[in-house]
Design a protein around this motif. Sequence first.
Motif, PDB file in Angstrom:
ATOM      1  N   TRP A  39     -13.247  -1.580  13.913  1.00 27.83           N
ATOM      2  CA  TRP A  39     -12.563  -1.331  13.037  1.00 27.83           C
ATOM      3  C   TRP A  39     -11.854  -2.113  12.927  1.00 27.83           C
ATOM      4  CZ3 TRP A  39     -11.827   2.965  11.159  1.00 27.83           C
ATOM      5  CH2 TRP A  39     -13.037   3.764  11.107  1.00 27.83           C
ATOM      6  N   GLY A  40     -11.858  -3.492  13.022  1.00 33.29           N
ATOM      7  CA  GLY A  40     -10.687  -4.573  12.453  1.00 33.29           C
ATOM      8  C   GLY A  40      -9.977  -4.824  13.587  1.00 33.29           C
ATOM      9  N   LEU A  41     -10.317  -5.114  14.789  1.00 38.76           N
ATOM     10  CA  LEU A  41      -8.879  -4.893  15.951  1.00 38.76           C
ATOM     11  C   LEU A  41     -10.228  -5.714  16.777  1.00 38.76           C
ATOM     12  CD1 LEU A  41      -8.202  -1.407  16.732  1.00 38.76           C
ATOM     13  CD2 LEU A  41      -7.266  -2.941  15.096  1.00 38.76           C
ATOM     14  N   PRO A  42     -11.017  -6.857  16.766  1.00 40.25           N
ATOM     15  CA  PRO A  42     -11.737  -9.100  17.093  1.00 40.25           C
ATOM     16  C   PRO A  42     -10.616  -9.065  17.690  1.00 40.25           C
ATOM     17  CG  PRO A  42     -11.560  -8.803  14.853  1.00 40.25           C
ATOM     18  CD  PRO A  42     -10.934  -7.897  15.052  1.00 40.25           C
ATOM     19  N   ALA A  43      -9.704  -9.000  18.071  1.00 41.55           N
ATOM     20  CA  ALA A  43      -7.864  -9.983  18.808  1.00 41.55           C
ATOM     21  C   ALA A  43      -7.340  -8.679  19.756  1.00 41.55           C
ATOM     22  CB  ALA A  43      -7.040 -10.672  17.974  1.00 41.55           C
ATOM     23  N   VAL A  44      -7.798  -7.696  19.829  1.00 38.31           N
ATOM     24  CA  VAL A  44      -7.365  -6.770  20.667  1.00 38.31           C
ATOM     25  C   VAL A  44      -8.059  -6.402  21.821  1.00 38.31           C
ATOM     26  CG1 VAL A  44      -6.066  -3.829  20.897  1.00 38.31           C
ATOM     27  CG2 VAL A  44      -5.989  -4.974  18.960  1.00 38.31           C
ATOM     28  N   ALA A  45      -7.148  -6.965  23.529  1.00 40.44           N
ATOM     29  CA  ALA A  45      -8.164  -6.884  24.428  1.00 40.44           C
ATOM     30  C   ALA A  45      -7.907  -6.100  24.719  1.00 40.44           C
ATOM     31  CB  ALA A  45      -6.989  -7.777  25.659  1.00 40.44           C
ATOM     32  N   LEU A  46      -9.098  -5.140  25.918  1.00 40.08           N
ATOM     33  CA  LEU A  46      -8.788  -3.876  26.410  1.00 40.08           C
ATOM     34  C   LEU A  46      -7.762  -3.413  27.308  1.00 40.08           C
ATOM     35  CD1 LEU A  46     -12.712  -3.773  27.087  1.00 40.08           C
ATOM     36  CD2 LEU A  46     -11.244  -2.619  25.741  1.00 40.08           C
ATOM     37  N   THR A  47      -7.379  -4.598  27.914  1.00 40.13           N
ATOM     38  CA  THR A  47      -5.962  -3.832  28.838  1.00 40.13           C
ATOM     39  C   THR A  47      -5.056  -3.884  27.547  1.00 40.13           C
ATOM     40  OG1 THR A  47      -6.123  -6.899  29.546  1.00 40.13           O
ATOM     41  CG2 THR A  47      -7.331  -5.834  30.568  1.00 40.13           C
ATOM     42  N   THR A  48      -4.290  -4.286  26.723  1.00 36.11           N
ATOM     43  CA  THR A  48      -3.334  -4.239  25.959  1.00 36.11           C
ATOM     44  C   THR A  48      -2.965  -2.787  25.879  1.00 36.11           C
ATOM     45  OG1 THR A  48      -3.603  -5.521  24.585  1.00 36.11           O
ATOM     46  CG2 THR A  48      -2.183  -3.989  23.562  1.00 36.11           C
ATOM     47  N   PHE A  49      -1.552  -2.314  26.399  1.00 35.38           N
ATOM     48  CA  PHE A  49      -1.255  -1.180  25.944  1.00 35.38           C
ATOM     49  C   PHE A  49      -0.810  -0.673  24.818  1.00 35.38           C
ATOM     50  CE2 PHE A  49      -0.082  -2.221  30.613  1.00 35.38           C
ATOM     51  CZ  PHE A  49       0.290  -1.640  31.628  1.00 35.38           C
TER      52      PHE A  49
ATOM     53  N   ALA B 281      -7.648  -1.379   3.414  1.00 34.69           N
ATOM     54  CA  ALA B 281      -8.711  -1.857   4.003  1.00 34.69           C
ATOM     55  C   ALA B 281      -9.285  -0.563   5.277  1.00 34.69           C
ATOM     56  CB  ALA B 281      -8.801  -2.915   4.836  1.00 34.69           C
ATOM     57  N   GLY B 282      -7.717   0.239   5.888  1.00 32.53           N
ATOM     58  CA  GLY B 282      -7.524   0.771   6.914  1.00 32.53           C
ATOM     59  C   GLY B 282      -8.635   2.160   6.339  1.00 32.53           C
TER      60      GLY B 282
ATOM     61  N   LEU C  36      11.180   0.661  -6.811  1.00 29.68           N
ATOM     62  CA  LEU C  36       9.954   0.020  -5.984  1.00 29.68           C
ATOM     63  C   LEU C  36       9.621   1.103  -4.444  1.00 29.68           C
ATOM     64  CD1 LEU C  36       9.581  -3.347  -5.854  1.00 29.68           C
ATOM     65  CD2 LEU C  36      11.615  -3.393  -3.939  1.00 29.68           C
ATOM     66  N   VAL C  37       8.548   1.014  -4.020  1.00 33.29           N
ATOM     67  CA  VAL C  37       7.816   1.880  -3.543  1.00 33.29           C
ATOM     68  C   VAL C  37       7.251   0.819  -3.354  1.00 33.29           C
ATOM     69  CG1 VAL C  37       6.231   2.490  -5.377  1.00 33.29           C
ATOM     70  CG2 VAL C  37       6.678   4.317  -3.581  1.00 33.29           C
ATOM     71  N   ILE C  38       6.864   2.000  -1.923  1.00 35.28           N
ATOM     72  CA  ILE C  38       5.610   0.887  -1.121  1.00 35.28           C
ATOM     73  C   ILE C  38       4.880   1.990  -0.639  1.00 35.28           C
ATOM     74  CG2 ILE C  38       4.785   0.510   1.345  1.00 35.28           C
ATOM     75  CD1 ILE C  38       7.789  -0.703   1.036  1.00 35.28           C
ATOM     76  N   SER C  39       3.545   1.642  -0.791  1.00 32.03           N
ATOM     77  CA  SER C  39       2.906   3.184  -0.444  1.00 32.03           C
ATOM     78  C   SER C  39       1.058   2.417  -0.877  1.00 32.03           C
ATOM     79  CB  SER C  39       2.553   4.917  -1.571  1.00 32.03           C
ATOM     80  OG  SER C  39       2.055   5.036  -0.935  1.00 32.03           O
ATOM     81  N   HIS C  40       0.203   3.071  -0.003  1.00 34.33           N
ATOM     82  CA  HIS C  40      -1.315   3.169  -0.269  1.00 34.33           C
ATOM     83  C   HIS C  40      -1.525   4.289  -0.935  1.00 34.33           C
ATOM     84  CE1 HIS C  40      -1.322  -0.946   1.917  1.00 34.33           C
ATOM     85  NE2 HIS C  40      -0.557   0.223   2.919  1.00 34.33           N
ATOM     86  N   ASP C  41      -0.900   5.359  -1.135  1.00 32.47           N
ATOM     87  CA  ASP C  41      -1.745   6.565  -1.655  1.00 32.47           C
ATOM     88  C   ASP C  41      -1.816   6.309  -3.467  1.00 32.47           C
ATOM     89  OD1 ASP C  41      -2.050   9.266  -2.750  1.00 32.47           O
ATOM     90  OD2 ASP C  41      -0.515   9.912  -1.454  1.00 32.47           O
ATOM     91  N   GLN C  42      -3.186   6.199  -3.482  1.00 31.36           N
ATOM     92  CA  GLN C  42      -3.413   5.708  -5.506  1.00 31.36           C
ATOM     93  C   GLN C  42      -2.972   6.227  -5.981  1.00 31.36           C
ATOM     94  OE1 GLN C  42      -3.685   1.857  -5.809  1.00 31.36           O
ATOM     95  NE2 GLN C  42      -3.388   3.132  -8.202  1.00 31.36           N
ATOM     96  N   GLN C  43      -3.167   8.005  -5.947  1.00 31.22           N
ATOM     97  CA  GLN C  43      -3.325   9.143  -6.825  1.00 31.22           C
ATOM     98  C   GLN C  43      -1.811   9.142  -6.930  1.00 31.22           C
ATOM     99  OE1 GLN C  43      -5.226  12.576  -5.696  1.00 31.22           O
ATOM    100  NE2 GLN C  43      -3.935  13.723  -7.151  1.00 31.22           N
ATOM    101  N   PHE C  44      -0.995   9.314  -5.800  1.00 30.74           N
ATOM    102  CA  PHE C  44       0.630   8.854  -5.673  1.00 30.74           C
ATOM    103  C   PHE C  44       0.950   8.071  -6.849  1.00 30.74           C
ATOM    104  CE2 PHE C  44       4.827   8.255  -3.795  1.00 30.74           C
ATOM    105  CZ  PHE C  44       5.724   9.064  -4.436  1.00 30.74           C
ATOM    106  N   LEU C  45       1.002   6.721  -6.669  1.00 26.04           N
ATOM    107  CA  LEU C  45       1.577   5.617  -7.520  1.00 26.04           C
ATOM    108  C   LEU C  45       0.860   6.134  -8.960  1.00 26.04           C
ATOM    109  CD1 LEU C  45       0.252   2.898  -4.844  1.00 26.04           C
ATOM    110  CD2 LEU C  45       2.591   3.882  -5.625  1.00 26.04           C
ATOM    111  N   ASP C  46      -0.762   6.547  -9.647  1.00 27.35           N
ATOM    112  CA  ASP C  46      -0.863   7.076  -9.940  1.00 27.35           C
ATOM    113  C   ASP C  46       0.368   7.574 -10.548  1.00 27.35           C
ATOM    114  OD1 ASP C  46      -2.882   4.829  -9.964  1.00 27.35           O
ATOM    115  OD2 ASP C  46      -4.753   6.828  -9.814  1.00 27.35           O
ATOM    116  N   GLU C  47       0.447   8.731 -10.313  1.00 22.85           N
ATOM    117  CA  GLU C  47       1.356  10.196 -11.011  1.00 22.85           C
ATOM    118  C   GLU C  47       2.804   9.130 -11.124  1.00 22.85           C
ATOM    119  OE1 GLU C  47       0.601  13.054  -8.746  1.00 22.85           O
ATOM    120  OE2 GLU C  47      -1.317  13.770  -9.324  1.00 22.85           O
ATOM    121  N   LEU C  48       3.021   8.480 -10.309  1.00 27.20           N
ATOM    122  CA  LEU C  48       4.333   7.923 -10.508  1.00 27.20           C
ATOM    123  C   LEU C  48       4.535   6.498 -11.874  1.00 27.20           C
ATOM    124  CD1 LEU C  48       6.194   6.824  -7.486  1.00 27.20           C
ATOM    125  CD2 LEU C  48       5.914   8.815  -8.379  1.00 27.20           C
ATOM    126  N   HIS C  49       3.601   6.792 -11.935  1.00 23.69           N
ATOM    127  CA  HIS C  49       3.210   5.460 -13.713  1.00 23.69           C
ATOM    128  C   HIS C  49       3.860   4.465 -12.843  1.00 23.69           C
ATOM    129  CE1 HIS C  49       2.424   9.379 -16.046  1.00 23.69           C
ATOM    130  NE2 HIS C  49       3.268   9.960 -15.384  1.00 23.69           N
TER     131      HIS C  49
END
Length: 545
Positions: free
Chosen positions: A142-152, A189-190, A525-538
């Motif tokens: 899941w892309g977390l190779p550097a996360v230790a099992l003891t991490t909170f 990516a996630g 200026l919008v921060i988003s990973h929702d591609q359909q939302f971005l498409d509809e905002l032109h």
Amino acid sequence: MAVKADLPFYYCKTIIMFTIQHLTYIHPDKETLFSKLSFSLSKHQKAALIGDNGTGKSTLLRLIAGQISPAAGEVSTDGSIFFVPQLYGQFDTHTVAEVLGFSEKLNAYYAILDGKVDLANYVILDDDWDVEERCLRALAHWGLPAVALTTFLGDLSGGEKVKVFLAAAWLYRPDLLLLDEPSNHLDAAGQQMLYQFIKEMNCAMLIVSHDRQLLQLFDSVLELTPSGIISFSGSYTLYKEQKDLANDALQQKIASQEKEVRKAKDKQRDTLERQQRADARGKKKQEQAGVARIMMNTLRNSAENSTSKIRSIHTERMEGLRKELTDLRGARPAASTMRFTYAEKPIKLSGKVLLDLAQANIRIQSKNLWSAALSFQLKAGERVAIQGANGSGKTTFAQIAVGYMQPTEGVVKRYWHQAFYIDQDYSLLDNDLSVYEQAQQANDGGFLEHQVKTKLDQFLFSADCWTKRCSMLSGGERMRLALCCLSLRKEVPDLLILDEPTNNLDIQNIEILTHAIAEYPGTLLVISHDQQFLDELHITRIVAL
């Protein structure tokens, strides 16, 4: 003796994975959330659970998971269940190993490696000698190779927390997987990893999500409404097509009803005018014929009673038609009621530079946030999306753009007159104010009290919500109140900045937001990973950090 023929290879008896019968849940404040819900999910069935904010989707998942108990009814399950919640704050003091469900085994494993050969450790480990390897492999997957099992968990970002829970589900391989808004906080990516995971998992699933791309992966849709569960067999696209057809039919019915109201009103006016003319002619004839005054009074009263009866009949019909029209309008999608209007018309600034960053960077904990300094120009009229992996500095970029932060290197020049920033927490709202007080605080356009209340009503805040504290609002309500505040401004802001605006919103509120922002005439200026939302905002340009 007859030989029984083999069943064809594709024959499979449906196995019910879980069944809900007459389920009722009542909040601690005695308010009934839903009543007598009944539905079932079969083995390997993947269903999307959708519905407006407040209908109880997350609560229903918690009931199925056994985290809370219903007031009535029952949940019958056949197999193991794993639940990925929407909120993770309560797990901040847990380690990654605890969330993965292997902390006891790992502690026993480490104790044995340290030479503590107590029998209890061997019993706990149960010959599971590769437990650590499996856990680390799941995190790496899941892309977390550097996360230790003891991490909170509290030391991880929102996206990393989601991935730890998904890694646990990947390890657990349950018979029934419950997911509550799993794509929240995930970068692009996630999200792709999540979509692939859902396709590959060979188990029953019930998922709550506003991610319309994710919803396409499911073979059935369950809509939770105040009146119960409505089941749609087929993809989300098919469900949406059916809903759109129903909304089109509703709009036609509204237009027809509006026409009927106009016709009835015209008929009422014409009928009353004819009756009044007839009464006037009758009175004139009676006067010319010398009818006695007492008889004239009797005839006049009779005419007035007749007119009053006609008026009553038409008024009753008009009230009936208007009520039907009000009910039909109330059933329309909420997005169609929202309109941006301002006290003053926007100034045309097309092509003018509003924001200019030259070799900008910012130091966080003695380290530059960006490996390469940023140079960026934003021109009036543009609609720009900012994207990047979790931790790439998207929110920091937005706060530099609006002036909340200053770069430690390089130069930033802001040429906009007004900017309006809606962050992920809607912190522009004052939690101590009521809904009406917040709207009035934002009202610098000179709108009168009744106009402010009309605005609130347009943004789905009825009179019984006006005294509600902002701290008590849901994510969707906070979003709508922020948009209402925007529409109460005297001037159209030159620049509107939105930071992950669709997080924690249901589909209805995403459509409301999309519809409202599509009408915004300024620079976006919008921060988003929702591609359909971005498409509809032109969106006209994408900038990757």
